[in-house]
Design an enzyme around this catalytic site. Structure first.
Site, PDB file in Angstrom:
ATOM      1  N   LYS A  58       8.437  -6.462  13.626  1.00 10.66           N
ATOM      2  CA  LYS A  58       8.977  -6.685  14.970  1.00 10.66           C
ATOM      3  C   LYS A  58       9.134  -5.367  15.730  1.00 10.66           C
ATOM      4  N   GLY A 122      16.633  -6.575 -12.891  1.00  7.43           N
ATOM      5  CA  GLY A 122      17.487  -7.599 -13.499  1.00  7.43           C
ATOM      6  C   GLY A 122      16.632  -8.620 -14.220  1.00  7.43           C
ATOM      7  N   GLY A 190      -2.928 -16.775   9.979  1.00  4.82           N
ATOM      8  CA  GLY A 190      -1.567 -17.304   9.860  1.00  4.82           C
ATOM      9  C   GLY A 190      -0.614 -16.390  10.622  1.00  4.82           C
ATOM     10  N   VAL A 245     -14.316 -16.632   3.381  1.00  3.71           N
ATOM     11  CA  VAL A 245     -14.752 -15.312   2.925  1.00  3.71           C
ATOM     12  C   VAL A 245     -15.282 -15.442   1.493  1.00  3.71           C
ATOM     13  N   ALA A 276      -4.371 -11.451   4.606  1.00  7.75           N
ATOM     14  CA  ALA A 276      -3.080 -12.113   4.898  1.00  7.75           C
ATOM     15  C   ALA A 276      -3.264 -13.618   4.744  1.00  7.75           C
ATOM     16  N   VAL A 277      -3.409 -14.037   3.485  1.00  2.00           N
ATOM     17  CA  VAL A 277      -3.726 -15.447   3.204  1.00  2.00           C
ATOM     18  C   VAL A 277      -2.547 -16.167   2.553  1.00  2.00           C
ATOM     19  N   ARG A 279       1.617 -15.886   0.644  1.00  5.22           N
ATOM     20  CA  ARG A 279       2.360 -15.141  -0.364  1.00  5.22           C
ATOM     21  C   ARG A 279       2.657 -16.060  -1.535  1.00  5.22           C
ATOM     22  N   ASP A 319      12.354 -17.133  -1.055  1.00  4.17           N
ATOM     23  CA  ASP A 319      10.904 -17.305  -1.208  1.00  4.17           C
ATOM     24  C   ASP A 319      10.498 -17.712  -2.619  1.00  4.17           C
ATOM     25  N   HIS A 451      20.762 -20.737  36.269  1.00  3.03           N
ATOM     26  CA  HIS A 451      19.548 -20.501  37.054  1.00  3.03           C
ATOM     27  C   HIS A 451      19.564 -19.074  37.591  1.00  3.03           C
TER      28      HIS A 451
HETATM   29  P1  FAD Z   1      12.369 -10.794  -0.676  1.00  5.51           P
HETATM   30  O1  FAD Z   1      12.649 -10.370   0.700  1.00  5.51           O
HETATM   31  O2  FAD Z   1      10.990 -10.675  -1.189  1.00  5.51           O
HETATM   32  O3  FAD Z   1      13.378  -9.994  -1.594  1.00  5.51           O
HETATM   33  C1  FAD Z   1      13.376 -10.105  -2.980  1.00  5.51           C
HETATM   34  C2  FAD Z   1      13.965  -8.837  -3.539  1.00  5.51           C
HETATM   35  O4  FAD Z   1      14.191  -9.028  -4.936  1.00  5.51           O
HETATM   36  C3  FAD Z   1      13.050  -7.624  -3.411  1.00  5.51           C
HETATM   37  O5  FAD Z   1      13.777  -6.513  -2.977  1.00  5.51           O
HETATM   38  C4  FAD Z   1      12.536  -7.414  -4.832  1.00  5.51           C
HETATM   39  O6  FAD Z   1      12.247  -6.054  -5.107  1.00  5.51           O
HETATM   40  C5  FAD Z   1      13.748  -7.872  -5.633  1.00  5.51           C
HETATM   41  N1  FAD Z   1      13.456  -8.297  -7.009  1.00  5.51           N
HETATM   42  C6  FAD Z   1      12.514  -9.170  -7.435  1.00  5.51           C
HETATM   43  N2  FAD Z   1      12.603  -9.352  -8.765  1.00  5.51           N
HETATM   44  C7  FAD Z   1      13.620  -8.563  -9.184  1.00  5.51           C
HETATM   45  C8  FAD Z   1      14.201  -8.301 -10.450  1.00  5.51           C
HETATM   46  N3  FAD Z   1      13.770  -8.939 -11.546  1.00  5.51           N
HETATM   47  N4  FAD Z   1      15.220  -7.420 -10.525  1.00  5.51           N
HETATM   48  C9  FAD Z   1      15.678  -6.794  -9.408  1.00  5.51           C
HETATM   49  N5  FAD Z   1      15.168  -7.015  -8.180  1.00  5.51           N
HETATM   50  C10 FAD Z   1      14.163  -7.885  -8.075  1.00  5.51           C
HETATM   51  N6  FAD Z   1      10.323 -14.137   7.869  1.00  5.51           N
HETATM   52  C11 FAD Z   1      11.023 -14.500   8.962  1.00  5.51           C
HETATM   53  O7  FAD Z   1      11.886 -15.380   8.871  1.00  5.51           O
HETATM   54  N7  FAD Z   1      10.824 -13.883  10.169  1.00  5.51           N
HETATM   55  C12 FAD Z   1       9.905 -12.910  10.316  1.00  5.51           C
HETATM   56  O8  FAD Z   1       9.746 -12.376  11.419  1.00  5.51           O
HETATM   57  C13 FAD Z   1       9.137 -12.521   9.202  1.00  5.51           C
HETATM   58  N8  FAD Z   1       8.223 -11.547   9.304  1.00  5.51           N
HETATM   59  C14 FAD Z   1       7.529 -11.168   8.189  1.00  5.51           C
HETATM   60  C15 FAD Z   1       6.553 -10.181   8.334  1.00  5.51           C
HETATM   61  C16 FAD Z   1       5.831  -9.777   7.239  1.00  5.51           C
HETATM   62  C17 FAD Z   1       4.786  -8.691   7.397  1.00  5.51           C
HETATM   63  C18 FAD Z   1       6.084 -10.352   5.965  1.00  5.51           C
HETATM   64  C19 FAD Z   1       5.334  -9.896   4.751  1.00  5.51           C
HETATM   65  C20 FAD Z   1       7.039 -11.347   5.821  1.00  5.51           C
HETATM   66  C21 FAD Z   1       7.752 -11.775   6.934  1.00  5.51           C
HETATM   67  N9  FAD Z   1       8.691 -12.786   6.851  1.00  5.51           N
HETATM   68  C22 FAD Z   1       9.388 -13.167   7.962  1.00  5.51           C
HETATM   69  C23 FAD Z   1       8.984 -13.461   5.580  1.00  5.51           C
HETATM   70  C24 FAD Z   1      10.256 -12.860   4.968  1.00  5.51           C
HETATM   71  O9  FAD Z   1      10.065 -11.486   4.782  1.00  5.51           O
HETATM   72  C25 FAD Z   1      10.574 -13.551   3.645  1.00  5.51           C
HETATM   73  O10 FAD Z   1      10.656 -14.944   3.841  1.00  5.51           O
HETATM   74  C26 FAD Z   1      11.885 -13.044   3.100  1.00  5.51           C
HETATM   75  O11 FAD Z   1      11.868 -11.655   2.900  1.00  5.51           O
HETATM   76  C27 FAD Z   1      12.233 -13.728   1.774  1.00  5.51           C
HETATM   77  O12 FAD Z   1      13.456 -13.279   1.338  1.00  5.51           O
HETATM   78  P2  FAD Z   1      13.851 -13.250  -0.221  1.00  5.51           P
HETATM   79  O13 FAD Z   1      15.193 -12.623  -0.293  1.00  5.51           O
HETATM   80  O14 FAD Z   1      13.668 -14.600  -0.792  1.00  5.51           O
HETATM   81  O15 FAD Z   1      12.763 -12.333  -0.900  1.00  5.51           O
HETATM   82  P1  NAD Z   2       0.315 -18.027   6.263  1.00  4.39           P
HETATM   83  O1  NAD Z   2       0.449 -19.124   5.290  1.00  4.39           O
HETATM   84  O2  NAD Z   2       1.112 -18.050   7.504  1.00  4.39           O
HETATM   85  O3  NAD Z   2      -1.211 -17.936   6.744  1.00  4.39           O
HETATM   86  C1  NAD Z   2      -2.269 -17.736   5.860  1.00  4.39           C
HETATM   87  C2  NAD Z   2      -3.540 -18.187   6.546  1.00  4.39           C
HETATM   88  O4  NAD Z   2      -4.636 -17.774   5.758  1.00  4.39           O
HETATM   89  C3  NAD Z   2      -3.639 -19.695   6.709  1.00  4.39           C
HETATM   90  O5  NAD Z   2      -3.999 -20.020   8.022  1.00  4.39           O
HETATM   91  C4  NAD Z   2      -4.697 -20.087   5.694  1.00  4.39           C
HETATM   92  O6  NAD Z   2      -5.417 -21.246   6.068  1.00  4.39           O
HETATM   93  C5  NAD Z   2      -5.563 -18.847   5.678  1.00  4.39           C
HETATM   94  N1  NAD Z   2      -6.326 -18.657   4.455  1.00  4.39           N
HETATM   95  C6  NAD Z   2      -5.943 -18.885   3.166  1.00  4.39           C
HETATM   96  N2  NAD Z   2      -6.923 -18.540   2.308  1.00  4.39           N
HETATM   97  C7  NAD Z   2      -7.940 -18.070   3.074  1.00  4.39           C
HETATM   98  C8  NAD Z   2      -9.231 -17.558   2.768  1.00  4.39           C
HETATM   99  N3  NAD Z   2      -9.657 -17.438   1.514  1.00  4.39           N
HETATM  100  N4  NAD Z   2     -10.022 -17.157   3.796  1.00  4.39           N
HETATM  101  C9  NAD Z   2      -9.594 -17.251   5.091  1.00  4.39           C
HETATM  102  N5  NAD Z   2      -8.386 -17.755   5.423  1.00  4.39           N
HETATM  103  C10 NAD Z   2      -7.573 -18.144   4.425  1.00  4.39           C
HETATM  104  O7  NAD Z   2       0.534 -16.692   5.416  1.00  4.39           O
HETATM  105  P2  NAD Z   2       0.742 -15.194   5.889  1.00  4.39           P
HETATM  106  O8  NAD Z   2       0.329 -15.014   7.303  1.00  4.39           O
HETATM  107  O9  NAD Z   2       0.111 -14.375   4.821  1.00  4.39           O
HETATM  108  O10 NAD Z   2       2.312 -15.047   5.806  1.00  4.39           O
HETATM  109  C11 NAD Z   2       2.976 -15.196   4.529  1.00  4.39           C
HETATM  110  C12 NAD Z   2       4.340 -15.753   4.696  1.00  4.39           C
HETATM  111  O11 NAD Z   2       5.183 -14.835   5.372  1.00  4.39           O
HETATM  112  C13 NAD Z   2       4.329 -17.027   5.476  1.00  4.39           C
HETATM  113  O12 NAD Z   2       4.902 -18.028   4.688  1.00  4.39           O
HETATM  114  C14 NAD Z   2       5.175 -16.786   6.667  1.00  4.39           C
HETATM  115  O13 NAD Z   2       6.081 -17.818   6.881  1.00  4.39           O
HETATM  116  C15 NAD Z   2       5.933 -15.507   6.352  1.00  4.39           C
HETATM  117  N6  NAD Z   2       5.951 -14.728   7.598  1.00  4.39           N
HETATM  118  C16 NAD Z   2       6.726 -15.170   8.603  1.00  4.39           C
HETATM  119  C17 NAD Z   2       6.738 -14.508   9.813  1.00  4.39           C
HETATM  120  C18 NAD Z   2       7.581 -15.023  10.919  1.00  4.39           C
HETATM  121  O14 NAD Z   2       8.458 -15.831  10.659  1.00  4.39           O
HETATM  122  N7  NAD Z   2       7.370 -14.601  12.149  1.00  4.39           N
HETATM  123  C19 NAD Z   2       5.947 -13.389   9.992  1.00  4.39           C
HETATM  124  C20 NAD Z   2       5.135 -12.979   8.945  1.00  4.39           C
HETATM  125  C21 NAD Z   2       5.159 -13.656   7.742  1.00  4.39           C
END
Ligand code: FAD
Ligand code: NAD
Length: 475
Positions: A58, A122, A190, A245, A276-277, A279, A319, A451
């Site tokens: 962001k 952990g 995505g 791909v 970015a396919v 997680r 997650d 408004h």
């Molecule tokens: P995580 O954030 O993955 O945190 C898990 C933590 O646990 C990590 O620090 C990891 O190191 C730690 N951990 C794992 N196993 C162990 C262990 N055994 N011992 C100790 N520590 C451990 N979501 C949104 O809602 N809005 C967004 O705008 C958004 N943007 C995103 C942009 C990107 C580029 C990405 C990649 C993701 C985005 N997401 C967004 C998704 C969001 O980041 C995740 O849904 C969120 O972080 C999940 O939270 P979590 O706490 O479940 O896991």
């Molecule tokens: P995503 O699931 O949003 O999108 C992945 C896309 O890749 C899909 O459209 C899928 O059809 C496509 N895809 C899958 N395999 C493919 C292949 N082999 N070739 C071409 N296309 C393929 O996943 P993401 O964009 O990687 O994001 C991961 C997670 O992070 C999502 O669950 C999302 O909710 C979270 N996230 C959230 C935000 C937000 O809330 N603004 C921002 C970033 C990430």
């Protein structure tokens, strides 16, 4: 340090750290273990979201949107600029500063709530015991009445296009580029593909996005997806649908990508390729033999609606469990688990988890899409209001997109709200609240909206559902 706690949380991301804070607020003794390390080796709470996800993405989206506006929109406002240029290093420095302040803030919050922070690994052992491995490798066995697993997720890797930094990168790598690649490929249209594709497009990259599915944003309302696709195309994002791909290899300082679509086999040469396919849940070295915790076929920790695993006293949130991979969904689950552990009420309404894509225009929705409502067979009505007819949006030079509301014909219950337009991510909060309170479109119609505000669009969409919009033609 104590060896025994009421609650131990493993994972300090947006699901784990709020769980720990709420447990502390509930007067429980709590420790939160997190192993996230930055590239420089330092530990940081906040997980993916704060360190390599929501917050840094962001920050870059905001900076690059400002740059785009300065170049493309300021003149329309009568603001003359010349020589607007970008300093990517400063942009990245600002981003890093925001991340650092946010992650360090968690330590202050932990202190305030009485949470013991433990940086390291952990591992759940049988019998509600946890093995904690500190940075120096020393191990300690801790016990807890309850353990909350919040280990998060990691990017999916494609066998045909394995990560090979600095050329073939995941989302974290894509957030750390030090300049805009001339040709940028993205696999997956995505949320990440669109957000990070937009960042680098605005900074000058030629961006090609390869999406396997034939429909754009297949999970979204398709009217909304079509409108969004139109804007992305205008911005120069080359999104190729139905593109599977088949391979990617680094050749010199470039990446050769091979893909197939209905027309046959194609090649694409780019300087950097973001994969970015999606997680996958991360549970590596999290569960010792004999804990009894079960994973489903996709690797998610199995839980019930209230995030209980099959083992008493062990919970899992965020997650690493089923449901959308969103920070706010994980946060609510963490808080729910900590409240239920303390004997309080706790619930997550999975029907009202909002989704936001922070592109320009923004995309946001909550509830069912029109396709889902149609398939349910329940008679429904639709109200759509274009931002073109919203005074504030026009004043902002952001009069793009629309607000759309779906409601049941029988009792007027709001079933879904879909917004593509300025500040859609902020506007959706009203729709979430309305649905949380089981509001009808009539409730929204009778609610006074200031408004001129963007929020009037939702008001007018609610009116349009009964063909009573004032500021549009109710077609
Ligand atoms: P995580 O954030 O993955 O945190 C898990 C933590 O646990 C990590 O620090 C990891 O190191 C730690 N951990 C794992 N196993 C162990 C262990 N055994 N011992 C100790 N520590 C451990 N979501 C949104 O809602 N809005 C967004 O705008 C958004 N943007 C995103 C942009 C990107 C580029 C990405 C990649 C993701 C985005 N997401 C967004 C998704 C969001 O980041 C995740 O849904 C969120 O972080 C999940 O939270 P979590 O706490 O479940 O896991
Ligand atoms: P995503 O699931 O949003 O999108 C992945 C896309 O890749 C899909 O459209 C899928 O059809 C496509 N895809 C899958 N395999 C493919 C292949 N082999 N070739 C071409 N296309 C393929 O996943 P993401 O964009 O990687 O994001 C991961 C997670 O992070 C999502 O669950 C999302 O909710 C979270 N996230 C959230 C935000 C937000 O809330 N603004 C921002 C970033 C990430």
């Amino acid at each position: 340090m104590a060896d025994s706690f009421d609650v131990i949380v493993i994972g300090g991301g947006p699901a784990g750290y709020p769980a720990a804070i709420r447990a502390g607020q509930n007067k429980l003794t709590v420790a939160c273990i997190d192993e996230w390390r930055n590239r420089d080796g330092t530990y940081a709470f906040g997980g993916t979201c704060l360190n390599a996800g929501c917050i840094p993405s962001k920050a870059l989206l905001e900076s690059t949107e400002l740059y785009h506006r300065a170049r493309e929109e300021f003149a329309l406002h009568g603001i003359k600029t010349s020589g607007v240029s970008v300093d990517v290093a400063q942009m990245q420095k600002r981003k890093a500063g925001i991340v650092k302040t946010s992650t360090q803030g968690i330590l202050a919050l932990f202190k305030g709530a009485g949470v013991t922070p433990l940086q390291g690994h952990g591992k759940l052992l049988p019998g509600r015991r946890v093995e904690y491995t500190a940075a120096d490798g020393t191990k300690r066995e801790l016990t807890a009445a309850h353990v909350i697993l919040a280990s998060g997720s990691v990017p999916l890797e494609l066998k045909c296009a394995p990560f090979q930094a600095p050329h073939i990168i995941d989302s974290q790598g894509a957030l750390e580029l030090d300049s805009a690649p001339k040709r940028l490929g993205v696999i997956g249209a995505g949320v990440i593909g669109l957000e990070l594709g937009s960042v680098w497009r605005r900074l000058g990259s030629e961006v090609t996005v390869l999406e396997a599915l034939p429909d754009f944003l297949a999970i979204a309302d398709q009217q909304l997806a079509k409108e969004a696709a139109r804007h992305f195309k205008k911005q120069g994002l080359d999104i190729r649908l139905g593109a599977r791909v088949t391979g990617a290899r680094v050749a010199g300082d470039a990446v050769e990508v091979a893909y197939e679509d209905a027309a046959g086999a194609h090649g694409l040469t780019v300087d950097r390729l973001i994969v970015a396919v999606g997680r996958r849940p991360y549970t590596k070295d999290l569960l010792a033999e004999g804990t009894g915790i079960e994973l489903d076929e996709r690797g998610f920790i199995k839980v019930d609606q209230q995030c209980r695993t099959a083992v008493e006293g062990i919970w899992a949130v965020g997650d690493c469990v089923r449901g959308p991979m969103l920070a706010h969904k994980g946060k609510e689950e963490g808080v729910m688990a900590a409240d239920l552990i303390a004997g309080h009420f706790g619930e997550v309404n999975y029907k009202t988890v909002p989704a936001v894509i922070y592109t320009a225009p923004e995309i946001a929705w909550v509830g069912q899409t029109e396709e889902q409502v149609k398939a349910s067979g329940r008679p429904y009505k639709v109200g759509v209001f274009p931002f073109l007819a919203n005074g504030r949006a026009r004043a902002m030079e952001q009069a793009q997109g629309f607000a759309k509301i779906l409601a049941a014909r029988d009792d007027d219950e709001i079933l879904g709200v879909h917004i593509v337009g300025p500040m859609a991510g902020e506007l959706i909060a009203e729709a979430v609240l309305a649905m949380e309170y089981s509001a009808s479109t009539e409730d929204l119609q009778r609610t006074i909206h200031a408004h001129p505000t963007l929020s009037e669009s939702l008001h007018e969409a609610a009116l349009a559902a009964d063909k009573r919009a004032i500021d549009s033609l109710n077609r």
